[in-house]
Every structure is written in C-alpha cells, then in structure tokens.
Enzyme design. Structure first.
Site, PDB file in Angstrom:
ATOM      1  N   ASN A   1      -5.146  -5.736  -6.302  1.00 38.51           N
ATOM      2  CA  ASN A   1      -6.433  -4.900  -6.500  1.00 38.51           C
ATOM      3  C   ASN A   1      -6.385  -3.505  -5.944  1.00 38.51           C
ATOM      4  O   ASN A   1      -7.341  -2.433  -6.400  1.00 38.51           O
ATOM      5  CB  ASN A   1      -6.957  -5.596  -4.557  1.00 38.51           C
ATOM      6  CG  ASN A   1      -7.771  -4.362  -4.063  1.00 38.51           C
ATOM      7  OD1 ASN A   1      -9.291  -4.026  -4.000  1.00 38.51           O
ATOM      8  ND2 ASN A   1      -7.111  -3.569  -2.773  1.00 38.51           N
TER       9      ASN A   1
ATOM     10  N   ASP B   1       4.778   2.233  -4.435  1.00 40.70           N
ATOM     11  CA  ASP B   1       3.631   2.847  -5.662  1.00 40.70           C
ATOM     12  C   ASP B   1       3.758   0.943  -5.980  1.00 40.70           C
ATOM     13  O   ASP B   1       4.925   0.743  -7.188  1.00 40.70           O
ATOM     14  CB  ASP B   1       4.203   3.796  -5.956  1.00 40.70           C
ATOM     15  CG  ASP B   1       3.499   4.311  -6.939  1.00 40.70           C
ATOM     16  OD1 ASP B   1       2.836   3.824  -7.954  1.00 40.70           O
ATOM     17  OD2 ASP B   1       3.425   5.284  -7.449  1.00 40.70           O
TER      18      ASP B   1
ATOM     19  N   LYS C   1     -10.442  -0.516 -15.832  1.00 35.63           N
ATOM     20  CA  LYS C   1     -10.560  -1.893 -15.627  1.00 35.63           C
ATOM     21  C   LYS C   1     -10.950  -2.651 -16.445  1.00 35.63           C
ATOM     22  O   LYS C   1     -11.312  -3.905 -16.332  1.00 35.63           O
ATOM     23  CB  LYS C   1     -12.150  -1.341 -14.454  1.00 35.63           C
ATOM     24  CG  LYS C   1     -11.839  -0.515 -12.818  1.00 35.63           C
ATOM     25  CD  LYS C   1     -10.666  -1.729 -12.741  1.00 35.63           C
ATOM     26  CE  LYS C   1     -10.541  -0.837 -11.058  1.00 35.63           C
ATOM     27  NZ  LYS C   1      -9.310  -1.631  -9.947  1.00 35.63           N
TER      28      LYS C   1
ATOM     29  N   TYR D   1     -11.210   5.248 -16.086  1.00 39.03           N
ATOM     30  CA  TYR D   1     -11.300   4.218 -14.385  1.00 39.03           C
ATOM     31  C   TYR D   1     -11.660   3.169 -15.316  1.00 39.03           C
ATOM     32  O   TYR D   1     -11.495   2.314 -15.141  1.00 39.03           O
ATOM     33  CB  TYR D   1     -12.238   4.824 -13.564  1.00 39.03           C
ATOM     34  CG  TYR D   1     -12.315   3.614 -12.255  1.00 39.03           C
ATOM     35  CD1 TYR D   1     -11.309   3.199 -11.356  1.00 39.03           C
ATOM     36  CD2 TYR D   1     -13.487   3.190 -12.130  1.00 39.03           C
ATOM     37  CE1 TYR D   1     -12.217   2.480 -10.395  1.00 39.03           C
ATOM     38  CE2 TYR D   1     -13.503   1.863 -11.764  1.00 39.03           C
ATOM     39  CZ  TYR D   1     -12.956   1.573 -10.685  1.00 39.03           C
ATOM     40  OH  TYR D   1     -12.972   0.741 -10.131  1.00 39.03           O
TER      41      TYR D   1
ATOM     42  N   ASP E   1       0.795  -1.064   0.076  1.00 40.44           N
ATOM     43  CA  ASP E   1      -0.441   0.096  -0.048  1.00 40.44           C
ATOM     44  C   ASP E   1       0.757   1.109  -0.228  1.00 40.44           C
ATOM     45  O   ASP E   1       2.435   1.482   0.712  1.00 40.44           O
ATOM     46  CB  ASP E   1      -1.019  -0.542   1.252  1.00 40.44           C
ATOM     47  CG  ASP E   1      -2.274   0.232   0.739  1.00 40.44           C
ATOM     48  OD1 ASP E   1      -2.801   1.884   0.921  1.00 40.44           O
ATOM     49  OD2 ASP E   1      -3.267   0.081   0.945  1.00 40.44           O
TER      50      ASP E   1
END
Length: 251
Positions: free
Chosen positions: A89, A62, A158, A154, A36
C-alpha cells in the site's frame, strides 16, 4: 487458511488506506506488522490498536531500501511468525507539469510505488511458498486506468503495479499464492484532502461526489473491505484481477 493467527505486513500501514486495512485485518484476528516511515505515527497507532486487543507491531521501513526491508521482514518472522499476507500500500504522490519533472523526482516515485512492492514481495515469498498459501494485494490507483494530468510519474508507477500484479499472478498461482490489485477511486484520505487544499485539483470533493454514480466519495474502509475479501480463502479462485473500488467511475 483462516485469518486467525496468520501474519500480515501492511506497508504504509500507519495512516490513510493502510491504517484502515490494518484495522480490518486485526479485527479478524490477524497479526499485523505495520511498515511505515513515520516512527511517531507508528507508535501512536500501535499503542491504540493494542489497547483494543490487536496483535500488531510497528517497524520503521523505507520500502525502497532492500536492506531495510529484508531486515524488517526477518524481525517480523521472529516477532509474529511467517508472513502469509502482504498488502503493498505504501506510496508517495507527485503533482506538477510533465515538462518540469526531474530525474530525481521520477526515480523517487518509482522507487517507492513500484520498486517497493517488488522488494517486499521478494522478501516474503519464501514464507508463502513454504506454506503453499499466500495473499498479495497491491493498492494501485484508478488514475492508472484513465490517466490524470500533472501526475505522469505517479500514474505510470501505479500502471506498472497493475502489470506487476498480472505477471506475478500467472507465476505464483501454482504455488497457492494469489495476487490481485485494488485501484481506489476518489477516496477521502489525508493525502487527498491536502491535495484539494493546495489547489492541485480544480474541483471540490463535493463535485467529485456528484459525478460519481453512488453519489459519494469513497472511504478508507471501502478499500479495506475489498482487500479483506481478496485475503480470504474463499477468494482462492480470484487472481491477477483488478477489483476497482470507485463508486462506479472508471468502471
């Protein structure tokens, strides 16, 4: 291959869906490395999970930075062992009119949401090949199935992750490695709650629940449960698939 003593990396694993997946994995005896970008949140969650007996470690990474990812994966091998489960994720949001998206905004979303899984998967692949066993689960989005206004970058990232999943599944299947994707529907996370509070959605969470066949919003553990199934040895005949977890919407 049992969960016990297997090592997993969960990117974006310190909050939201990633944290729920981290908790589900550790509950099954898996050693989990949280990747994270927020050091304070990593430390808080690692300390809490360790108090409960979990085998977990945190790394500030990152995922769009290849050098940082490769260094962190090497450290995970030293700390926890070879990585045989990868949950891609980590992701960032994007809201705004398509005409207003800058090159920098587009590139950053693609860097985290799509290049990140590419880099992380390449980094752990040698471990899975050596073991002739691996589980890769990419967390995509139901918006990639039906689109979403004001979220072009976005949604595109995805959708790319779904294609990435299908291509990798064909290539890595003969190596004993499965690759699947879970596109969540409307799941209550800090990111979603902030988006609603900021007025980025025209309807309330209660409205979305009413138009969902199961009549509720999703919970992070719903995504974690589907992810756990795809990580088990019993799911070894499932690869290249989308397993939508959306309460019946966009099915």
């Amino acid at each position: 291959m049992p969960f016990e003593d297997t090592t997993a990396i969960v990117t974006g694993g310190a909050a939201g869906l990633g944290l729920a997946i981290t908790e589900a994995l550790t509950a099954r005896g898996t050693k989990v490395a949280i990747f994270d970008i927020t050091a304070a949140e990593i430390d808080r969650q690692v300390e809490r999970l360790r108090r409960d007996g979990a085998k977990v470690a945190g790394y500030v990474v990152d995922v769009s930075n290849r050098g940082a990812v490769e260094a962190a994966v090497a450290q995970v091998r030293a700390d926890l062992g070879p990585v045989l489960i990868l949950i891609n994720n980590a992701g960032i949001e994007q809201f705004g009119k398509f005409a207003d998206i800058t090159d920098e905004q587009w590139d950053r979303v693609m860097a985290v949401n799509l290049r990140g899984p590419f880099i992380c998967t390449q980094a752990v692949l040698p471990d899975m090949r050596d073991a002739q066993w691996g589980r890769i689960v990419n967390i995509s989005s139901s918006s990639a199935q039906g689109g979403q206004p004001r979220m072009a970058a976005y949604v595109s990232s995805k959708a790319g992750l779904i294609g990435f999943t299908k291509s990798l599944a064909l290539e890595l299947g003969p190596k004993g490695i499965t690759v699947n994707t879970v596109p969540p529907g409307m799941v209550v996370t800090p990111m979603l709650e902030k988006a609603i509070d900021d007025g980025r959605f025209t309807a309330s969470l209660e409205h979305f629940a009413k138009i969902t066949p199961v009549r509720r919003a999703g919970r992070p553990e719903d995504i974690a449960n589907a992810t756990m199934f795809l990580c088990q040895d019993e799911s070894s005949y499932i690869t290249g698939q989308m397993i939508p977890v959306n309460g019946g919407r966009r099915t």
